[in-house]
Write a protein that holds these residues in place. Structure first.
Motif, PDB file in Angstrom:
ATOM      1  N   GLN A  43       4.818  14.626 -15.940  1.00 35.69           N
ATOM      2  CA  GLN A  43       3.385  14.429 -15.679  1.00 35.69           C
ATOM      3  C   GLN A  43       3.187  13.513 -14.468  1.00 35.69           C
ATOM      4  O   GLN A  43       2.335  13.761 -13.619  1.00 35.69           O
ATOM      5  CB  GLN A  43       2.681  13.844 -16.912  1.00 35.69           C
ATOM      6  N   LEU A  44       3.987  12.454 -14.377  1.00 36.04           N
ATOM      7  CA  LEU A  44       3.911  11.530 -13.231  1.00 36.04           C
ATOM      8  C   LEU A  44       4.198  12.273 -11.928  1.00 36.04           C
ATOM      9  O   LEU A  44       3.502  12.081 -10.929  1.00 36.04           O
ATOM     10  CB  LEU A  44       4.895  10.372 -13.417  1.00 36.04           C
ATOM     11  N   SER A  45       5.198  13.131 -11.938  1.00 33.85           N
ATOM     12  CA  SER A  45       5.555  13.896 -10.751  1.00 33.85           C
ATOM     13  C   SER A  45       4.414  14.810 -10.329  1.00 33.85           C
ATOM     14  O   SER A  45       4.099  14.918  -9.139  1.00 33.85           O
ATOM     15  CB  SER A  45       6.825  14.713 -11.026  1.00 33.85           C
ATOM     16  N   ARG A  46       3.770  15.483 -11.302  1.00 32.93           N
ATOM     17  CA  ARG A  46       2.628  16.357 -10.990  1.00 32.93           C
ATOM     18  C   ARG A  46       1.462  15.542 -10.421  1.00 32.93           C
ATOM     19  O   ARG A  46       0.850  15.923  -9.427  1.00 32.93           O
ATOM     20  CB  ARG A  46       2.186  17.127 -12.235  1.00 32.93           C
ATOM     21  N   ASP A  47       1.168  14.424 -11.067  1.00 33.92           N
ATOM     22  CA  ASP A  47       0.062  13.577 -10.602  1.00 33.92           C
ATOM     23  C   ASP A  47       0.338  13.026  -9.203  1.00 33.92           C
ATOM     24  O   ASP A  47      -0.561  12.996  -8.353  1.00 33.92           O
ATOM     25  CB  ASP A  47      -0.175  12.413 -11.572  1.00 33.92           C
ATOM     26  N   PHE A  48       1.572  12.615  -8.962  1.00 34.64           N
ATOM     27  CA  PHE A  48       1.943  12.047  -7.654  1.00 34.64           C
ATOM     28  C   PHE A  48       1.815  13.099  -6.554  1.00 34.64           C
ATOM     29  O   PHE A  48       1.351  12.804  -5.460  1.00 34.64           O
ATOM     30  CB  PHE A  48       3.377  11.500  -7.711  1.00 34.64           C
ATOM     31  N   SER A  49       2.178  14.334  -6.848  1.00 31.95           N
ATOM     32  CA  SER A  49       2.116  15.388  -5.822  1.00 31.95           C
ATOM     33  C   SER A  49       0.669  15.753  -5.479  1.00 31.95           C
ATOM     34  O   SER A  49       0.412  16.317  -4.413  1.00 31.95           O
ATOM     35  CB  SER A  49       2.877  16.630  -6.272  1.00 31.95           C
ATOM     36  N   GLU A  50      -0.277  15.432  -6.336  1.00 31.62           N
ATOM     37  CA  GLU A  50      -1.686  15.730  -6.072  1.00 31.62           C
ATOM     38  C   GLU A  50      -2.364  14.634  -5.239  1.00 31.62           C
ATOM     39  O   GLU A  50      -3.487  14.820  -4.774  1.00 31.62           O
ATOM     40  CB  GLU A  50      -2.440  15.912  -7.401  1.00 31.62           C
ATOM     41  N   LEU A  51      -1.711  13.514  -5.036  1.00 27.11           N
ATOM     42  CA  LEU A  51      -2.296  12.405  -4.274  1.00 27.11           C
ATOM     43  C   LEU A  51      -2.184  12.662  -2.773  1.00 27.11           C
ATOM     44  O   LEU A  51      -1.299  13.372  -2.307  1.00 27.11           O
ATOM     45  CB  LEU A  51      -1.572  11.093  -4.617  1.00 27.11           C
ATOM     46  N   ASP A  52      -3.096  12.036  -2.008  1.00 29.70           N
ATOM     47  CA  ASP A  52      -2.956  12.115  -0.540  1.00 29.70           C
ATOM     48  C   ASP A  52      -1.951  11.048  -0.089  1.00 29.70           C
ATOM     49  O   ASP A  52      -1.466  10.254  -0.906  1.00 29.70           O
ATOM     50  CB  ASP A  52      -4.319  11.961   0.151  1.00 29.70           C
ATOM     51  N   ASP A  53      -1.635  11.037   1.201  1.00 28.53           N
ATOM     52  CA  ASP A  53      -0.601  10.128   1.715  1.00 28.53           C
ATOM     53  C   ASP A  53      -0.921   8.659   1.446  1.00 28.53           C
ATOM     54  O   ASP A  53      -0.036   7.891   1.064  1.00 28.53           O
ATOM     55  CB  ASP A  53      -0.400  10.336   3.224  1.00 28.53           C
ATOM     56  N   LYS A  54      -2.161   8.278   1.652  1.00 27.77           N
ATOM     57  CA  LYS A  54      -2.532   6.867   1.446  1.00 27.77           C
ATOM     58  C   LYS A  54      -2.337   6.465  -0.021  1.00 27.77           C
ATOM     59  O   LYS A  54      -1.796   5.398  -0.322  1.00 27.77           O
ATOM     60  CB  LYS A  54      -3.978   6.637   1.887  1.00 27.77           C
ATOM     61  N   GLN A  55      -2.754   7.325  -0.928  1.00 25.60           N
ATOM     62  CA  GLN A  55      -2.618   7.043  -2.353  1.00 25.60           C
ATOM     63  C   GLN A  55      -1.142   7.014  -2.772  1.00 25.60           C
ATOM     64  O   GLN A  55      -0.738   6.181  -3.587  1.00 25.60           O
ATOM     65  CB  GLN A  55      -3.376   8.094  -3.182  1.00 25.60           C
ATOM     66  N   ARG A  56      -0.352   7.905  -2.208  1.00 28.49           N
ATOM     67  CA  ARG A  56       1.092   7.904  -2.500  1.00 28.49           C
ATOM     68  C   ARG A  56       1.729   6.591  -2.047  1.00 28.49           C
ATOM     69  O   ARG A  56       2.547   6.003  -2.750  1.00 28.49           O
ATOM     70  CB  ARG A  56       1.786   9.075  -1.808  1.00 28.49           C
ATOM     71  N   ASN A  57       1.345   6.150  -0.852  1.00 29.79           N
ATOM     72  CA  ASN A  57       1.897   4.891  -0.325  1.00 29.79           C
ATOM     73  C   ASN A  57       1.512   3.709  -1.211  1.00 29.79           C
ATOM     74  O   ASN A  57       2.338   2.837  -1.481  1.00 29.79           O
ATOM     75  CB  ASN A  57       1.431   4.655   1.108  1.00 29.79           C
ATOM     76  N   GLU A  58       0.253   3.675  -1.669  1.00 24.84           N
ATOM     77  CA  GLU A  58      -0.188   2.584  -2.550  1.00 24.84           C
ATOM     78  C   GLU A  58       0.585   2.611  -3.875  1.00 24.84           C
ATOM     79  O   GLU A  58       0.969   1.566  -4.400  1.00 24.84           O
ATOM     80  CB  GLU A  58      -1.691   2.700  -2.820  1.00 24.84           C
ATOM     81  N   THR A  59       0.798   3.816  -4.396  1.00 23.53           N
ATOM     82  CA  THR A  59       1.553   3.959  -5.645  1.00 23.53           C
ATOM     83  C   THR A  59       2.979   3.447  -5.470  1.00 23.53           C
ATOM     84  O   THR A  59       3.500   2.695  -6.316  1.00 23.53           O
ATOM     85  CB  THR A  59       1.569   5.438  -6.089  1.00 23.53           C
ATOM     86  N   LEU A  60       3.615   3.843  -4.367  1.00 24.49           N
ATOM     87  CA  LEU A  60       4.986   3.375  -4.105  1.00 24.49           C
ATOM     88  C   LEU A  60       5.025   1.861  -3.915  1.00 24.49           C
ATOM     89  O   LEU A  60       5.947   1.200  -4.392  1.00 24.49           O
ATOM     90  CB  LEU A  60       5.564   4.087  -2.873  1.00 24.49           C
ATOM     91  N   ASP A  61       4.024   1.318  -3.210  1.00 25.08           N
ATOM     92  CA  ASP A  61       3.965  -0.139  -3.022  1.00 25.08           C
ATOM     93  C   ASP A  61       3.894  -0.863  -4.370  1.00 25.08           C
ATOM     94  O   ASP A  61       4.583  -1.867  -4.586  1.00 25.08           O
ATOM     95  CB  ASP A  61       2.753  -0.528  -2.159  1.00 25.08           C
TER      96      ASP A  61
END
Length: 195
Positions: free
Chosen positions: A13-31
């Protein structure tokens, strides 16, 4: 701690949710994940990133393709590639076609064709020639000796068997030993016709 099946479901589920994010949101999640990770997770991440980001493309390519790529490089870039790593030095130094072209570019002509030559030999020939050219341009290619004795300009020189004869506007001819720089004999009062 989650059960194995529950963890796999959560991760999916995390992988699916992460793939739906835009680049900025992905970067914030990784941070956020990095900020909440411990030393063990950061070490694991560092190892994984190194293998993903730092790939030696020259090592991954077939040797023939690496040689082909080297033929597009100028000699200065070839030499820079030789210092990247031992593997790059081995590949680039072994590319006879690239070094043959480099030798040809500086006027060094080889008797045989580029494919039958050893790349290492061609590279050494190129390096020696460049070194000689730099010595010539810098004025360090030859030993020089200044001979003092004439009081006017020298307009005639004749060399034979280690001896140098010089004729000057001071109406003298001097015979020099080239090895020692000593004047061996002086003939005074002459004209151009006497020489």
């Amino acid at each position: 701690m989650k059960e194995a099946n529950e963890f796999k479901t959560w991760l999916s589920q995390l992988s699916r949710d992460f793939s739906e994010l835009d680049d900025k949101q992905r970067n914030e999640t990784l941070d956020l994940l990095i900020a909440t990770s411990g030393a063990s997770q950061l070490s694991h991440l560092s190892t994984k990133l190194e293998t993903v980001l730092k790939r030696d493309f020259l090592r991954l390519l077939p040797l023939e393709l690496s040689f082909y790529l080297c033929t597009f490089l100028d000699p200065k870039t070839l030499l820079r590639c030789c210092v990247v790593s031992k593997q790059w030095n081995k590949v680039v130094s072994g590319c006879s076609q690239a070094w043959y072209a480099a030798c040809w570019q500086i006027g060094l002509r080889m008797d045989c064709d580029e494919k039958s030559q050893d790349g290492q030999l061609l590279k050494r020939s190129y390096m020696r020639t460049i070194s000689r050219q730099r010595s010539l341009e810098g004025g360090t290619a030859f030993e020089s000796l200044t001979l003092f004795g004439h009081s006017a300009r020298v307009y005639a020189l004749y060399y034979r068997d280690g001896k140098l004869a010089t004729g000057s506007d001071d109406l003298s001819v001097r015979l020099w030993d080239v090895q020692t720089g000593k004047c061996l004999h002086v003939i005074e009062t002459h004209t151009c016709a006497d020489l």
